[in-house]
Design an enzyme around this catalytic site. Sequence first.
Site, PDB file in Angstrom:
ATOM      1  N   LYS A  22       0.838  -1.205   0.000  1.00 16.86           N
ATOM      2  CA  LYS A  22       0.000   0.000   0.000  1.00 16.86           C
ATOM      3  C   LYS A  22       0.867   1.247   0.000  1.00 16.86           C
ATOM      4  CE  LYS A  22      -1.672   1.871   3.881  1.00 16.86           C
ATOM      5  NZ  LYS A  22      -1.592   3.350   3.896  1.00 16.86           N
ATOM      6  N   ASN A  23       1.878   1.259   0.852  1.00 14.64           N
ATOM      7  CA  ASN A  23       2.678   2.464   1.030  1.00 14.64           C
ATOM      8  C   ASN A  23       3.691   2.691  -0.086  1.00 14.64           C
ATOM      9  OD1 ASN A  23       1.323   3.147   3.370  1.00 14.64           O
ATOM     10  ND2 ASN A  23       2.777   2.083   4.702  1.00 14.64           N
ATOM     11  N   ARG A  92      -4.410  10.227   4.192  1.00 15.66           N
ATOM     12  CA  ARG A  92      -3.271  11.129   4.312  1.00 15.66           C
ATOM     13  C   ARG A  92      -2.368  11.101   3.085  1.00 15.66           C
ATOM     14  NH1 ARG A  92      -0.749  14.031   8.032  1.00 15.66           N
ATOM     15  NH2 ARG A  92       1.498  14.298   7.881  1.00 15.66           N
ATOM     16  N   CYS A 116      -5.792   8.051   9.479  1.00 19.43           N
ATOM     17  CA  CYS A 116      -6.014   7.376  10.748  1.00 19.43           C
ATOM     18  C   CYS A 116      -5.942   8.328  11.928  1.00 19.43           C
ATOM     19  CB  CYS A 116      -4.962   6.285  10.941  1.00 19.43           C
ATOM     20  SG  CYS A 116      -5.128   4.901   9.807  1.00 19.43           S
ATOM     21  N   ARG A 121       0.239  14.241  13.235  1.00 21.75           N
ATOM     22  CA  ARG A 121       1.223  14.002  12.182  1.00 21.75           C
ATOM     23  C   ARG A 121       1.338  15.297  11.369  1.00 21.75           C
ATOM     24  NH1 ARG A 121       0.184   8.134   9.559  1.00 21.75           N
ATOM     25  NH2 ARG A 121      -1.927   8.835   9.250  1.00 21.75           N
ATOM     26  N   PRO A 122       2.157  16.254  11.855  1.00 23.71           N
ATOM     27  CA  PRO A 122       2.177  17.593  11.263  1.00 23.71           C
ATOM     28  C   PRO A 122       2.697  17.595   9.837  1.00 23.71           C
ATOM     29  CG  PRO A 122       3.966  17.342  12.842  1.00 23.71           C
ATOM     30  CD  PRO A 122       3.107  16.122  12.977  1.00 23.71           C
ATOM     31  N   ILE A 123       2.235  18.592   9.087  1.00 25.90           N
ATOM     32  CA  ILE A 123       2.596  18.743   7.692  1.00 25.90           C
ATOM     33  C   ILE A 123       3.719  19.769   7.537  1.00 25.90           C
ATOM     34  CG2 ILE A 123       1.060  20.646   7.030  1.00 25.90           C
ATOM     35  CD1 ILE A 123       1.191  17.277   5.226  1.00 25.90           C
ATOM     36  N   ASP A 124       4.248  20.263   8.666  1.00 25.26           N
ATOM     37  CA  ASP A 124       5.205  21.372   8.610  1.00 25.26           C
ATOM     38  C   ASP A 124       6.489  21.019   7.869  1.00 25.26           C
ATOM     39  OD1 ASP A 124       5.747  19.759  11.083  1.00 25.26           O
ATOM     40  OD2 ASP A 124       7.451  21.116  11.215  1.00 25.26           O
ATOM     41  N   GLN A 125       6.908  19.750   7.947  1.00 24.67           N
ATOM     42  CA  GLN A 125       8.138  19.367   7.250  1.00 24.67           C
ATOM     43  C   GLN A 125       7.986  19.491   5.728  1.00 24.67           C
ATOM     44  OE1 GLN A 125      11.331  18.217   8.741  1.00 24.67           O
ATOM     45  NE2 GLN A 125      10.245  19.479  10.234  1.00 24.67           N
ATOM     46  N   ASP A 306       4.073   0.660  12.548  1.00 23.73           N
ATOM     47  CA  ASP A 306       2.908   0.032  11.917  1.00 23.73           C
ATOM     48  C   ASP A 306       2.719  -1.435  12.318  1.00 23.73           C
ATOM     49  OD1 ASP A 306       2.032   2.287  10.667  1.00 23.73           O
ATOM     50  OD2 ASP A 306       2.638   1.716   8.656  1.00 23.73           O
ATOM     51  N   ILE A 328       7.320   6.834  17.723  1.00 29.69           N
ATOM     52  CA  ILE A 328       6.932   7.562  16.506  1.00 29.69           C
ATOM     53  C   ILE A 328       5.657   8.363  16.749  1.00 29.69           C
ATOM     54  CG2 ILE A 328       6.429   7.359  14.050  1.00 29.69           C
ATOM     55  CD1 ILE A 328       9.250   6.480  14.869  1.00 29.69           C
ATOM     56  N   ARG A 398      -8.830  -0.200   4.199  1.00 34.67           N
ATOM     57  CA  ARG A 398      -7.941   0.823   3.633  1.00 34.67           C
ATOM     58  C   ARG A 398      -6.589   0.234   3.261  1.00 34.67           C
ATOM     59  NH1 ARG A 398      -6.277   4.709   7.250  1.00 34.67           N
ATOM     60  NH2 ARG A 398      -5.179   5.523   5.429  1.00 34.67           N
TER      61      ARG A 398
END
Length: 419
Positions: A22-23, A92, A116, A121-125, A306, A328, A398
């Site tokens: 999936k990933n 995501r 999920c 899980r910030p998007i700042d990076q 995971d 994590i 999913r």
Amino acid sequence: MEKIVIEGGVALKGSVEISGSKNSSLPILAATALFGGEYKINNVPRISDVETMLKLLETLGAEVFFEKNSISIDTKKISKHEAPYDLVKTMRASVLVWGSLLGRLGRARVSFPGGCAIGDRPIDQHIKGFDALGYKTNIGGGYLESVSTKRTGGNYKFTVKTVTGTENLILSSVLAKNKTTLYNCAVEPEVEDLINFLSSLGATINQKGGTIEISPVTSLDPQSEPYSVIPDRIEAGTFLALGSVVGNEIEISNCEPRHLDEARKAIESVGSKVEKQGLSVLKVSSPPTVSPTNIETNPHPLFPTDLQAQLMSVLVLANGVSKITENIFPNRFIHVAELRKLGAEISLKGNVATVCGVKGLIGATMQASDLRASASLLIGALSAKGKSEVRRIYHLDRGYESIDNKLQGLGARIWREKE
């Protein structure tokens, strides 16, 4: 809406074939939007996250055909630059079209991502990385809107390792105006798979540990042959965990053993025997009694977050006390409350779960909260005596392709019902 019903307490034996990752599938599909062309991707799992990504690409202008586990996609007509809320909110990984659209169109408008409920899980990076590479982002109305400057490319060091962040910056750099060097990158096999796919199309990408160098090209080459996605190491790890439940013995085929080193060590630490029986086959045999162990989650190549929940479902029946440290996503313990319904004894303190093994579990009704937690509830229910129900299984669908059918093939008494 459906639920899964399980009559547990049955020893599981047999062979299971692992689906494509999936990933890996999601970033590779997003990558087809980077340069207009016709692409064929094989070994793609039939899961709802893939369907969502395909809908998103169609919304952008792509033409898609999905048959069995092969996807044919034509992205020549992509002209739209917006990834709408209705699609991005459910997954995501939808945010991965951000980098592709910036690389192709020089602009992108992407809704804040969903997925999920496993903590922040910030998007700042992503934003900071794009800014360093010449893409300026404004935030408003729940959307991230980025545009390119005259100078794209450059250097960026991630302050936190992020898989989708690494993939997004790679995608935005392939067709940039200048060379890009990324430091402290995620090194997961799925990142490597994306690089291999792009390289097969003529992208110039050099990866050495956590450093990735991208020398820009002006276009990508037509695909010369279908690209096959790597096996799903998290699904394989899930079956390694299931095979460690006392009485079980499972042959896992179409896996990549080198991607499972830490999962294998963890499984062997509870007493299971894991044998390599070919280039892509592992056999796991459960121990007479599950031994307690201590595990910490960390970025690849260490033990993956995971698989934390799935291993916990094995340790609830261990002969002693285990500790799981989640480094994590410190809040990734929503499944604990559900496992307690089966009779598990688990206490939480910060990012550490202390698991006191019990002699047996009793079936119960549980509710899935995220993708991997839903798999842990299945393992718990399969280990328990009596009937269990797992609700909100859209989380499960999913990321796991036909997992109930695969479990039936091992002898599990499992089926779906309408809620």
